[in-house]
Design an enzyme around this catalytic site. Structure first.
Site, PDB file in Angstrom:
ATOM      1  N   HIS A 443      -5.390  -4.941  15.310  1.00 41.42           N
ATOM      2  CA  HIS A 443      -4.846  -5.384  13.919  1.00 41.42           C
ATOM      3  C   HIS A 443      -5.692  -6.688  13.657  1.00 41.42           C
ATOM      4  CE1 HIS A 443      -1.880  -7.423  11.125  1.00 41.42           C
ATOM      5  NE2 HIS A 443      -1.937  -6.158  10.675  1.00 41.42           N
ATOM      6  N   ARG A 572       7.481 -14.819   3.843  1.00 42.98           N
ATOM      7  CA  ARG A 572       7.423 -14.124   2.975  1.00 42.98           C
ATOM      8  C   ARG A 572       8.827 -12.843   3.152  1.00 42.98           C
ATOM      9  NH1 ARG A 572       3.864  -9.730   2.972  1.00 42.98           N
ATOM     10  NH2 ARG A 572       5.265  -8.497   3.965  1.00 42.98           N
TER      11      ARG A 572
END
Length: 695
Positions: A443, A572
Site C-alpha cells: 500500500h 475523516r
C-alpha cells in the site's frame, strides 16, 4: 484513578466505539452534505450518489465478513464489546434508518431539481411526442439487448450478478381462469443510460428524463407473448465481494486472482433490495433463492442511487448548480525549470493535491524515462487510472534499456482487473513486474529513480499519501514529497530490495515501515510525548488520517491523555476512540472534515518537547495498515517543507464550516462557532500560491 474511571477502562464498550457503527456515522456525514442547502444542487446530488456507492461497498465487504463469522459459529466479542450476531442486528437497524433517510433526501433533491428544470418523468405523464420517441428508443435500442429468463422446473434460477438492477416479473396465462403463477427475471442493461433524456424544445432550459426500468416495465408485454404481466418489480442483489486468496499455495498469483474474480460473481448473497410493494410471490421466489431474509430492504424509490454521480456530472448547461471548476496550479518550484533533478539537488519540494497539479508527478517520471543518465526506475502501483500516462512512461523507459521495476498490487479491492491488465502491459514492455510479499498488500506509495551523475549514483525519491492516479488526485486532498535526501534514498533502495528479493529487515535511516517497525515506532513516538508532558515540556500530538481503529494505538493515546498530552485527531471516517471522557480522554478531540474533496492525506505531528517531528504516511492507524500491509511513514526533514505541512494541519484545525466533532456518545456535532467562518478546503483553493510560511 476513581472507581468510575476504572469501570470505564475495564468495560470495552465504554472505552471504544465500534468500527462498523462508526462507519455508518461517517456515511451519515456524507449524507448531510447531500442535504446541505448551502452546497450547489448538483453537488448535493453527487454526494447522494457517493452515499449509495459507499454503502454498497460496506455491505459487500464488512457486512459480508460479519455474516461469514456467524456462519462459522464465531461468537467471541470484539474489543468494542460486540459479538458478530449482536453487531449484525444493530447494523441492520442502522442501515435501514440510513436508507430511509437517503430516499427522503432523494425526494427532496428531486423536488429541488424540478424547480431548476431537471425533471424525472413517470411513463404515464409523457406527452404524445415523448411517448412516441420513447417507443422508438425501446424498439431500436433497448429491446434487442433484453433477455427474459424464466424460472421453472426445467429452467433453474439464473445467475444474478451483484449490484445490477433486475426486474422480477409475475405472470399469468392469458385467457385462462386458473390461478397458476409464473415467474421470470430480466436484467436492466447496464451499458445503456439509466436516465433516458426526453425530447424538448430547442429554446427550453427544461430537461426531462425517464428511468430505463420504467420504459421496460411499460413494454413488458413485448417479451412475454401469451402471458399477462401481473406485477413487475425491481430488485437488486449484493454479494460478498471480498477475495479469499491462497497466496502460499498459488503458483501464479495473477492467475489465482483472476480465478477468484470469477468466483466473486457467485459470491454469497448478503443483501436483497426490492421495490416497495413488491408482489408477495416475487418476494417469496427471491428470498427462497437467495436466503437473505435478515438483510432484505424494501426501497421507496429507484434502486441504486449511485447513478446520481454520473448523472449530475454529465448534465450540460447547469454549471451554476456545480462548484466552480478548480484549475490545479503547477508547483512553482518545477515551473521555473524543466529539470526536476536540478531542482531536487537544491531542495525538497512538497506538493498539495488537488490544489497543485499531479502533472508534476507525470512529468517527473516522463523526464526520468527520457534521461540518458537515469539507470533505474522503481515504483509501487496500488490504484491507477484507466488511461494512466505513467504506464506509458514506464514502458518507454524499459524499452529504452533502463531497469524498470514495478510493484503492482493485484489485491487492491475492486481494482484487481485493471491492475492485472496494467501488469501484463508492463511485462510486455520489458518491465520487471512483481506482486509484493506473500500475505501483505503493498500500500506504500513510493518511486525511486537512480541517476548517474559524474562518478556517483544519486537517488531521487517521491513519496505520497495518495495513489498514483491522476483522476483521484483531482478529487482527493493528498500531499507528496519530492526529495534527494540521502537517508531517504538509501531507505527507498532497501525497501524495494525487501519487496523484490530476500533482503532482511534492518534499521532504517529515516523512514518507518509496516509491518516490521511502524507499530513499534508509533508507540515510541506517542509515549515520548507522555514523557515530555510528565517533565513539564511541550507535549502534543496532531494526527490527520482516514481511519483510527487499532486498539493498541488507541490505548497508547489514552495513556498519553492521562499524562497530560494534548491530542488533536482529524479523522475523516472510522474512529473507534471515544474522546472527551473524564479520566480517559478529556484532552483528546476528534474532528471529521467532509467537504468538496475527499480528505485523504495522512499527516502525523509530534511536539517532542519543542523540537517538532512531522511525518507523512500511506498508513492509517488501523490494524490492517500496521500488520497486514507494506506501508511507509516518512519524516519531513526540510524545515521549510515541514512548515508547509504544519500549516496544512492548522488549516484543518481552524475549519468551523465542514468539520464535525465526535462526542463521547459516538455521535458527531457541528461546532457552534461564533468566530469568522473558516472552510479549510476553500481557503486552500483561494490561495493562488499556497506555499506557506516556514516554521
Amino acid at each position: 484513578m476513581s472507581e468510575e474511571e476504572k469501570k470505564h477502562h475495564s468495560s470495552p464498550s465504554a472505552a471504544y466505539l465500534n468500527r462498523d457503527l462508526s462507519w455508518i456515522e461517517f456515511n451519515r456525514r456524507v449524507l448531510h452534505e447531500a442535504q446541505d442547502p448551502d452546497n450547489p444542487l448538483l453537488e448535493r446530488a453527487k454526494f447522494l450518489g457517493i452515499v449509495s456507492s459507499n454503502l454498497d461497498e460496506f455491505i459487500s465487504v464488512r457486512v459480508a465478513g460479519i455474516q461469514d463469522q456467524i456462519r462459522a459459529g464465531y461468537t467471541k466479542k470484539d474489543f468494542t464489546g460486540y459479538t458478530p450476531s449482536g453487531l449484525l442486528k444493530r447494523l441492520y437497524k442502522r442501515v435501514g434508518q440510513s436508507v430511509n433517510e437517503q430516499y427522503r433526501s432523494f425526494r427532496d433533491l428531486s423536488r429541488s431539481l424540478h424547480k431548476e428544470g431537471i425533471v424525472f418523468v413517470d411513463y404515464e405523464d409523457l406527452t404524445h411526442a415523448q411517448e412516441t420517441a420513447v417507443e422508438d428508443y425501446y424498439r431500436d435500442i433497448i429491446f434487442p439487448v433484453l433477455t427474459p429468463m424464466a424460472v421453472d422446473q426445467s429452467r433453474p434460477f439464473p445467475l444474478v450478478h451483484s449490484l445490477f438492477i433486475y426486474l422480477a416479473v409475475v405472470l399469468g396465462k392469458k385467457d385462462q381462469d386458473d390461478d397458476e403463477l409464473f415467474f421470470a427475471i430480466l436484467q436492466i442493461p447496464s451499458n445503456l443510460p439509466r436516465c433516458i433524456p426526453l425530447p424538448h424544445r430547442s429554446n427550453s432550459k427544461r430537461r426531462q428524463f425517464i428511468f430505463i426500468e420504467d420504459v421496460i416495465r411499460a413494454h413488458i408485454g413485448t417479451l412475454f407473448s401469451g402471458y399477462q404481466a401481473l406485477a413487475v418489480n425491481e430488485f437488486r442483489l449484493t454479494r460478498n465481494s471480498d477475495l479469499s486468496i491462497d497466496e502460499e499455495g498459488a503458483e501464479d498469483l495473477l492467475e489465482e486472482i483472476e480465478k477468484e474474480l470469477r468466483k466473486r460473481r457467485r459470491g454469497v448473497p448478503v443483501r436483497l433490495e426490492v421495490q416497495k410493494g413488491i408482489h408477495p410471490f416475487a418476494l417469496e421466489q427471491l428470498q427462497t433463492e437467495f436466503e437473505t431474509e435478515i438483510f432484505t430492504f424494501e426501497i421507496d424509490g429507484p434502486l441504486d442511487l449511485g447513478f446520481f454521480r454520473q448523472f449530475a456530472s454529465g448534465l450540460k448547461g447547469y454549471s451554476y448548480l456545480n462548484y466552480p471548476p478548480i484549475e490545479p496550479v503547477y508547483p512553482a518550484e518545477f515551473d521555473e525549470t524543466e529539470d526536476f533533478f536540478d531542482v531536487l539537488t537544491k531542495r525538497d519540494v512538497l506538493v498539495y493535491h488537488p490544489y497543485e497539479s499531479f502533472e508534476a508527478m507525470i512529468d517527473f517520471i516522463t523526464q526520468a524515462s527520457e534521461d540518458d543518465q537515469v539507470m533505474a526506475i522503481k515504483m509501487t502501483l496500488y490504484r491507477v487510472s484507466g488511461n494512466s500516462p505513467l504506464i506509458g512512461a514506464l514502458a518507454h523507459a524499459a524499452e529504452s534499456g533502463k531497469q524498470v521495476t514495478v510493484v503492482v498490487e493485484l489485491k487492491a479491492r475492486f481494482d484487481e482487473e485493471r491492475n492485472i491488465a496494467w501488469a501484463r502491459k508492463l511485462e510486455q514492455a520489458g518491465c520487471h513486474v512483481v506482486y509484493g510479499l506473500v500475505g501483505l498488500k503493498t500500500h506504500a506509495k513510493i518511486t525511486l529513480i537512480v541517476r548517474q551523475e559524474d562518478n556517483e549514483l544519486r537517488r531521487y525519491v517521491h513519496i505520497g499519501t495518495g495513489n498514483y492516479n491522476e483522476n483521484t488526485a483531482k478529487m482527493y486532498t493528498d500531499i507528496s514529497l519530492f526529495t534527494s535526501n540521502d537517508d531517504i534514498g538509501l531507505d527507498a533502495s532497501e525497501l524495494f530490495n525487501q519487496i523484490t528479493g530476500y533482503s532482511s529487515n534492518r534499521e532504517w535511516n529515516a523512514i518507518v515501515v509496516a509491518p516490521s517497525s511502524m507499530s513499534t515506532n508509533l508507540r515510541r513516538l506517542i509515549q515520548r510525548e507522555s514523557e515530555h508532558a510528565a517533565a513539564g515540556r511541550p507535549a502534543r500530538v496532531i494526527a490527520k488520517m482516514n481511519s483510527l481503529s487499532n486498539q493498541q494505538v488507541i490505548d497508547d493515546l489514552y495513556e498519553a491523555n492521562a499524562a497530560g498530552v494534548t491530542i488533536d485527531l482529524i479523522v475523516r471516517g472510522v474512529c473507534c476512540l471515544r474522546p472527551g471522557v473524564p479520566g480517559l480522554s478529556e484532552h483528546i478531540t476528534v474532528r471529521s472534515i467532509v467537504d468538496r474533496f475527499l480528505e485523504h492525506s495522512r499527516i502525523y505531528y509530534f511536539e517532542n518537547g519543542g523540537d517538532p517531528e512531522v511525518y507523512m504516511s500511506s498508513a492509517d492507524w488501523m490494524t490492517r495498515n500496521l500488520t497486514r500491509r507494506v506501508e511507509l511513514m516518512c519524516p519531513v526533514k526540510d524545515k521549510e517543507t515541514r512548515g508547509q505541512v504544519v500549516e496544512i494541519l492548522q488549516m484543518s484545525l481552524r475549519d468551523n464550516q465542514k468539520s464535525s466533532f465526535l462526542t463521547p456518545s459516538g455521535n458527531y456535532e457541528r461546532p457552534d462557532d461564533k468566530e469568522a467562518p473558516y472552510r479549510s478546503q476553500f481557503e486552500a483553493m483561494a490561495v493562488s500560491e499556497w506555499k506557506y510560511k516556514s516554521e
